[in-house]
Design an enzyme around this catalytic site. Sequence first.
Site, PDB file in Angstrom:
ATOM      1  CG  ASP A   1      -0.022  -0.119   2.516  1.00 28.42           C
ATOM      2  OD1 ASP A   1       0.193  -1.253   2.980  1.00 28.42           O
ATOM      3  OD2 ASP A   1       0.498   0.896   3.009  1.00 28.42           O
TER       4      ASP A   1
ATOM      5  CG  ASP B   1       1.381   4.900   5.767  1.00 26.71           C
ATOM      6  OD1 ASP B   1       0.724   4.048   6.385  1.00 26.71           O
ATOM      7  OD2 ASP B   1       1.876   5.888   6.321  1.00 26.71           O
TER       8      ASP B   1
HETATM    9  N1  LIG Z   1       1.148   1.331   5.775  1.00 30.42           N
HETATM   10  C1  LIG Z   1       1.619   0.478   6.676  1.00 30.42           C
HETATM   11  N2  LIG Z   1       2.018   0.912   7.893  1.00 30.42           N
HETATM   12  C2  LIG Z   1       2.519   0.045   8.801  1.00 30.42           C
HETATM   13  N3  LIG Z   1       2.626  -1.268   8.588  1.00 30.42           N
HETATM   14  C3  LIG Z   1       2.234  -1.739   7.403  1.00 30.42           C
HETATM   15  N4  LIG Z   1       2.243  -2.991   6.918  1.00 30.42           N
HETATM   16  C4  LIG Z   1       1.767  -2.945   5.665  1.00 30.42           C
HETATM   17  N5  LIG Z   1       1.423  -1.672   5.331  1.00 30.42           N
HETATM   18  C5  LIG Z   1       1.717  -0.903   6.408  1.00 30.42           C
END
Ligand SMILES: Nc1ncnc2[nH]cnc12
Length: 288
Positions: A208, A210
């Site tokens: 992703d 974030d």
């Molecule tokens: N955006 C994110 N923040 C923290 N841990 C994660 N693990 C996978 N995506 C994450």
Amino acid sequence: MQCMLGVIGGSGVYQIDGLEGASWVKVKTPWGKPSDEVLVGRLNGLPVAFLPRHGRGHVHSPTSVPYHANIDALKRLGCTDILAVSAVGSLREDYEPGHFVLVDQFIDRTTQRAPSFFGPGCVAHVSLADPTCPRLGALAAQAARAEGLTVHTGATYLSMEGPQFSTRAESRMYRTWGADVIGMTGFSEARLAREAELCYASLAMVTDYDCWHDSHGAVDVAQVIAVVQANAAAARGLVARLPALMDPDRQPCPHGCDRALTRAIMTAPDKRDPDLIAKLDAVAGRVL
Ligand SMILES: Nc1ncnc2[nH]cnc12
Ligand SMILES: CSC[C@H]1O[C@H](OP(=O)(O)O)[C@H](O)[C@@H]1O
């Protein structure tokens, strides 16, 4: 020395395929119970031990993962090298979901975790200047590329406490700090692996963006798991390729990971706490 590969699976990776003669083994450690039993077998002739970081069924939060017991258990089983596979958020445009990232630096923002195997009665200071093993990392990247994956190298992992994801202000700030990816487990494991004199490489799967990216919504668990599941076969494929690249007759680590404790222990022999020394049998037995 016989090489044995430990594999730690992160969110969405609770087992690996193709282990010959595999069985789940209960390992007792002086640091408590590991996250789960450890799946032990052989891949391409190389002994391999697999441990799901959060336990099968995802029982442990990033804060409650028993990092000390996990690293001790893998060392106690004879592992010399550990490949950690983790899900991470991307803090850069060009690290896209589905890409893999070889992490070689960490920034620590955790607050609730015991940082060391050592402490009062046996104080040690190992170097974390280069917290991962370049030799194992290069082989992991090679295995991932052979599997057809996009791999970025030289990445910095921001290790946050969680379990909540970051605020937008934090996410934007971490980008200005030079962090490339974000997760909740990486550093806690890497620093203990170094104390246990294990070569440790971290290959992270981007799931992703974030929450900093204007054209992508904020991360949620469904998104993370969907990306992990879409790439799970590739992740298992790269793990299956790694043993063939490793020398079963292991040469000492050219970067010194397997000798990290040689000049690290400060406490005078006559001042050491016998209970702590006993607990350190697997982790630091080589020097104690
Ligand atoms: N955006 C994110 N923040 C923290 N841990 C994660 N693990 C996978 N995506 C994450
Ligand atoms: C499921 S999203 C947050 C969760 O995913 C990552 O886990 P891991 O590092 O074990 O792959 C992240 O660190 C969080 O624990």
